[in-house]
Motif scaffolding. Structure first.
Motif, PDB file in Angstrom:
ATOM      1  N   LEU A  52       0.852  -1.204   0.000  1.00  0.00           N
ATOM      2  CA  LEU A  52       0.000   0.000   0.000  1.00  0.00           C
ATOM      3  C   LEU A  52       0.888   1.255   0.000  1.00  0.00           C
ATOM      4  CD1 LEU A  52      -2.840   1.296   0.328  1.00  0.00           C
ATOM      5  CD2 LEU A  52      -2.545   1.110   2.795  1.00  0.00           C
ATOM      6  N   ALA A  53       1.914   1.241   0.887  1.00  0.00           N
ATOM      7  CA  ALA A  53       2.801   2.410   0.990  1.00  0.00           C
ATOM      8  C   ALA A  53       3.550   2.627  -0.324  1.00  0.00           C
ATOM      9  CB  ALA A  53       3.783   2.207   2.139  1.00  0.00           C
ATOM     10  N   CYS A  54       3.991   1.549  -0.893  1.00  0.00           N
ATOM     11  CA  CYS A  54       4.778   1.599  -2.137  1.00  0.00           C
ATOM     12  C   CYS A  54       3.925   2.160  -3.278  1.00  0.00           C
ATOM     13  CB  CYS A  54       5.226   0.176  -2.433  1.00  0.00           C
ATOM     14  SG  CYS A  54       6.704   0.038  -3.373  1.00  0.00           S
ATOM     15  N   SER A 104       3.928  -3.649  -6.821  1.00  0.00           N
ATOM     16  CA  SER A 104       3.486  -2.256  -6.854  1.00  0.00           C
ATOM     17  C   SER A 104       3.575  -1.733  -8.293  1.00  0.00           C
ATOM     18  CB  SER A 104       4.373  -1.451  -5.906  1.00  0.00           C
ATOM     19  OG  SER A 104       4.288  -0.100  -6.189  1.00  0.00           O
ATOM     20  N   LYS A 105       4.649  -2.076  -8.977  1.00  0.00           N
ATOM     21  CA  LYS A 105       4.816  -1.608 -10.358  1.00  0.00           C
ATOM     22  C   LYS A 105       3.699  -2.166 -11.249  1.00  0.00           C
ATOM     23  CE  LYS A 105       8.122  -1.347 -14.159  1.00  0.00           C
ATOM     24  NZ  LYS A 105       7.078  -1.649 -15.123  1.00  0.00           N
ATOM     25  N   ARG A 106       3.378  -3.454 -11.053  1.00  0.00           N
ATOM     26  CA  ARG A 106       2.309  -4.059 -11.880  1.00  0.00           C
ATOM     27  C   ARG A 106       0.978  -3.359 -11.639  1.00  0.00           C
ATOM     28  NH1 ARG A 106       0.957  -9.616 -10.884  1.00  0.00           N
ATOM     29  NH2 ARG A 106      -0.383  -9.461 -12.684  1.00  0.00           N
ATOM     30  N   PHE A 107       0.720  -3.048 -10.367  1.00  0.00           N
ATOM     31  CA  PHE A 107      -0.559  -2.405 -10.052  1.00  0.00           C
ATOM     32  C   PHE A 107      -0.589  -0.985 -10.632  1.00  0.00           C
ATOM     33  CE2 PHE A 107      -3.759  -0.242  -7.517  1.00  0.00           C
ATOM     34  CZ  PHE A 107      -4.772  -1.190  -7.464  1.00  0.00           C
ATOM     35  N   HIS A 119      -4.492   4.642 -14.397  1.00  0.00           N
ATOM     36  CA  HIS A 119      -4.284   5.832 -15.237  1.00  0.00           C
ATOM     37  C   HIS A 119      -3.292   6.759 -14.562  1.00  0.00           C
ATOM     38  CE1 HIS A 119      -7.199   4.988 -18.253  1.00  0.00           C
ATOM     39  NE2 HIS A 119      -8.149   4.797 -17.358  1.00  0.00           N
ATOM     40  N   GLY A 120      -2.340   7.268 -15.334  1.00  0.00           N
ATOM     41  CA  GLY A 120      -1.350   8.192 -14.787  1.00  0.00           C
ATOM     42  C   GLY A 120      -0.402   7.502 -13.812  1.00  0.00           C
ATOM     43  N   ARG A 121      -0.433   6.177 -13.791  1.00  0.00           N
ATOM     44  CA  ARG A 121       0.405   5.371 -12.880  1.00  0.00           C
ATOM     45  C   ARG A 121       0.274   5.840 -11.418  1.00  0.00           C
ATOM     46  NH1 ARG A 121       5.071   4.214 -12.465  1.00  0.00           N
ATOM     47  NH2 ARG A 121       4.876   1.968 -12.407  1.00  0.00           N
ATOM     48  N   THR A 162      -7.458  -6.264  -2.596  1.00  0.00           N
ATOM     49  CA  THR A 162      -7.858  -7.533  -3.211  1.00  0.00           C
ATOM     50  C   THR A 162      -6.688  -8.107  -4.029  1.00  0.00           C
ATOM     51  OG1 THR A 162     -10.059  -6.565  -3.358  1.00  0.00           O
ATOM     52  CG2 THR A 162      -9.731  -8.637  -4.511  1.00  0.00           C
ATOM     53  N   PHE A 163      -5.964  -7.228  -4.696  1.00  0.00           N
ATOM     54  CA  PHE A 163      -4.770  -7.612  -5.472  1.00  0.00           C
ATOM     55  C   PHE A 163      -3.742  -8.270  -4.535  1.00  0.00           C
ATOM     56  CE2 PHE A 163      -0.643  -6.030  -7.375  1.00  0.00           C
ATOM     57  CZ  PHE A 163      -0.722  -6.702  -8.582  1.00  0.00           C
ATOM     58  N   ALA A 164      -3.550  -7.668  -3.344  1.00  0.00           N
ATOM     59  CA  ALA A 164      -2.601  -8.235  -2.379  1.00  0.00           C
ATOM     60  C   ALA A 164      -3.084  -9.601  -1.899  1.00  0.00           C
ATOM     61  CB  ALA A 164      -2.449  -7.290  -1.190  1.00  0.00           C
ATOM     62  N   MET A 165      -4.392  -9.703  -1.635  1.00  0.00           N
ATOM     63  CA  MET A 165      -4.958 -10.955  -1.101  1.00  0.00           C
ATOM     64  C   MET A 165      -4.703 -12.143  -2.037  1.00  0.00           C
ATOM     65  SD  MET A 165      -8.928 -11.653  -0.074  1.00  0.00           S
ATOM     66  CE  MET A 165      -9.587 -11.794  -1.721  1.00  0.00           C
ATOM     67  N   VAL A 166      -4.686 -11.864  -3.351  1.00  0.00           N
ATOM     68  CA  VAL A 166      -4.518 -12.977  -4.299  1.00  0.00           C
ATOM     69  C   VAL A 166      -3.085 -13.078  -4.823  1.00  0.00           C
ATOM     70  CG1 VAL A 166      -6.950 -12.953  -4.969  1.00  0.00           C
ATOM     71  CG2 VAL A 166      -5.321 -11.587  -6.297  1.00  0.00           C
ATOM     72  N   ASN A 167      -2.180 -12.251  -4.315  1.00  0.00           N
ATOM     73  CA  ASN A 167      -0.779 -12.279  -4.748  1.00  0.00           C
ATOM     74  C   ASN A 167       0.151 -12.390  -3.554  1.00  0.00           C
ATOM     75  OD1 ASN A 167      -0.409 -11.987  -7.693  1.00  0.00           O
ATOM     76  ND2 ASN A 167      -1.696 -10.167  -7.423  1.00  0.00           N
ATOM     77  N   LEU A 168      -0.160 -13.295  -2.636  1.00  0.00           N
ATOM     78  CA  LEU A 168       0.628 -13.393  -1.410  1.00  0.00           C
ATOM     79  C   LEU A 168       2.044 -13.871  -1.727  1.00  0.00           C
ATOM     80  CD1 LEU A 168      -2.164 -14.932   0.842  1.00  0.00           C
ATOM     81  CD2 LEU A 168      -1.414 -12.550   0.710  1.00  0.00           C
ATOM     82  N   PRO A 169       3.028 -13.505  -0.895  1.00  0.00           N
ATOM     83  CA  PRO A 169       4.409 -13.911  -1.154  1.00  0.00           C
ATOM     84  C   PRO A 169       4.551 -15.431  -1.261  1.00  0.00           C
ATOM     85  CG  PRO A 169       4.305 -12.279   0.602  1.00  0.00           C
ATOM     86  CD  PRO A 169       2.890 -12.678   0.307  1.00  0.00           C
ATOM     87  N   LYS A 170       5.447 -15.838  -2.155  1.00  0.00           N
ATOM     88  CA  LYS A 170       5.674 -17.280  -2.377  1.00  0.00           C
ATOM     89  C   LYS A 170       7.056 -17.655  -1.838  1.00  0.00           C
ATOM     90  CE  LYS A 170       2.991 -17.121  -6.613  1.00  0.00           C
ATOM     91  NZ  LYS A 170       2.662 -15.710  -6.291  1.00  0.00           N
TER      92      LYS A 170
END
Ligand SMILES: Cc1ncc(COP(=O)(O)O)c(C=O)c1O
Length: 498
Positions: A91-93, A111-114, A119-121, A360-368
């Motif tokens: 979130l901070a990133c 963070s970069k992918r999100f 729009h406007g990154r 929601t993005f974080a919830m489905v992309n947990l660290p592996k």
């Protein structure tokens, strides 16, 4: 100019007549009666009373307790649960990418992918796709597919909402057909229930078909009861069967066998299952397992695998618990594309917050395994998980130790829903005060011990039975203290009204 300081208009009305002392232009009579009828026990009078007591304590008023223990809302962060470092770093990133190099490489990459999808990154821009960011929906599809052992999931069947609760309201909204002169659509809802389903049904022009959960059988669904509930409902067109698994307020986890029975019943009655699965990561009993409806219909083969199915999930619950971020998704499986187009249209006149989509993005992309964030993430997650397991066990055990209280095991979700044997004298006293007996109980408990819970009547229950719902969310010591206070209160009440 008149004595009251207002000028008169040509129509005889005062200018500014809605000011102090003047008559308001919009009064309670103008408010939609269905909205006025909404009763949401969790945040209603109980919350108001708790806020009053809280402010009394802050102002130094002497009360029989020195703090409130709030067990009325499924809000883990409010009860002190530590946020996951991984999510907060993401979130901070995303919020302040200039500082991104402070964070682990996997967080930076996510963070970069999100941001690339915004729009406007920046998370400060509107999200223009009404269905939700494509990258998030694709990752949700991958997450569902992995969860369900490879059964395909599709990004175009997934819709992002401002929390699952918003998804529920939107779905119900597209089902109102009464203005087209048709019979209202009937929605089968579990009782006890999560009040979102019942509080907005009338408002939206649907008909409720209540069915009781089987308390004698760990709050599972009973097909005879489902049949009883739906038979002879000529006043509506029954179309949706809501199932909450794991259960709120009842804390059960449905067995695979029970889910299969429900699916067969729904298929036979041409019902669409709306599977509210927001607590799928909250399983506290190692003998239980979460079975998704999506996987179960797929495993049952034809004709079940072709059934339309709605399933909901949320970033508010599980072990992430970011309920303030307001993120959730709904998967519409096997639906007619024209119906989904209507939903897209409805969503295009709103805009859901980027924070919710990020959660929601974080919830489905947990660290592996191997990711720099992995070890800390696992440590934090397992500490939350094992503490919840401990709290669920302790709550079940201590509640059942109190004479006159019976509690099914808290197998999942965040709640216990014990039944109370209340003395007749107490029930009569509540009647004279015009209160449901369980509300009277909850109010007295709050006023004498500072413990805040919700009466069963707020979730509905079998007539003649009394319950309450408590969360299991306070930290272990505080939860223990709360359960001791409750035991003391209950024991004294039983003596006093014997
Ligand atoms: C069963 C159930 N469904 C849906 C929701 C809504 O969750 P949110 O809107 O926070 O995603 C809740 C919240 O408590 C719930 O208990």
């Amino acid at each position: 100019m008149q004595a009251n300081g207002f000028a008169k208009l040509a129509n005889g009305h005062d200018v500014g007549c809605n000011g102090a002392g003047g008559k308001k232009l919009l009064t309670l009579d103008d408010v939609n009666p269905s909205v006025r009828a909404i009763a949401y026990a969790i945040r209603g009078p109980i919350n108001d009373r708790a806020n009053q007591l809280d402010s009394d304590l802050r102002n130094g008023k002497k009360l029989p307790f020195d703090k409130l223990i709030r067990c009325n809302v499924g809000d883990a962060p409010a009860m002190g649960q530590k946020p996951m470092t991984f999510y907060r770093q993401l979130l901070a990133c995303c919020a302040y990418p200039d500082a991104s190099t402070q964070y682990p490489a996997d967080v930076q990459a996510l963070s970069k992918r999100f941001l690339d999808a915004c729009h406007g990154r920046t998370i400060g821009s509107y999200i223009s796709n009404p269905q939700g960011l494509e990258v998030v929906r694709q990752d949700i599809a991958k997450f569902i597919q992995e969860r369900d052992g490879g059964i395909p999931a599709y990004a175009n069947e997934i819709f992002l909402f401002t929390g699952a609760g918003d998804g529920i309201v939107c779905i119900l909204n597209i089902l109102n057909t009464t203005s087209a002169g048709k019979k209202p659509i009937g929605l089968m809802v579990p009782i006890p229930t999560f009040a979102y389903y019942t509080s907005c049904i009338d408002e939206i022009g649907l008909k409720e078909i209540p069915y009781y959960l089987d308390e004698e059988n760990s709050w599972q669904l009973n097909v005879d009861e489902l049949n009883r509930a739906i038979n002879n409902r000529d006043d509506c067109d029954p179309k949706i069967l809501v199932v909450i698994n794991p259960g709120n307020p009842t804390g059960q986890v449905l067995t695979k066998d029970n889910i299969q029975q429900i699916i067969r019943f729904a298929a036979e009655k041409n019902l669409i299952i709306m599977a509210d699965e927001v607590y799928q990561d909250n399983i506290h009993d190692s003998s239980q397992k979460f079975h998704s409806f999506k996987k179960t219909i797929a495993d049952m083969g034809h004709p079940y695998c072709d059934m339309e199915l709605i399933s909901l999930h949320s970033a508010s619950k599980g072990l992430m618990n970011e309920c303030g971020a307001r993120g959730g998704y709904v998967e519409f499986h096997n639906f007619d594309q024209e119906v989904l187009d209507q939903l897209r249209k409805l969503l295009s006149i709103r805009s859901s917050p980027s924070t919710g989509q990020l959660a929601t993005f974080a919830m489905v992309n947990l660290p592996k395994p191997g990711d720099p964030s992995y070890d800390l993430f696992i440590k934090e997650r397992e500490s939350t998980r094992s503490s919840l397991v401990q709290r669920a066990r302790m709550t079940t055990e201590l509640l059942n130790n109190i004479p006159g209280m019976h509690c099914n095991a808290v197998q999942g979700a965040m709640y216990a829903f014990p039944r109370l044997d209340l003395p007749e004298k107490f029930i009569q006293e509540a009647k004279t005060k015009g209160r449901a007996a369980d509300l009277h109980y909850v109010m007295q408990l709050m006023d004498s011990k500072g413990v805040v819970i919700v009466p069963g009547s707020g979730f509905r229950q079998q007539p003649g039975t009394y319950h309450f719902r408590t969360t299991i969310l306070p930290p272990v010591d505080l939860l223990h203290e709360m359960l001791e206070k409750l035991a003391d209160f209950h024991t004294n009440l039983m003596k006093k009204y014997a």
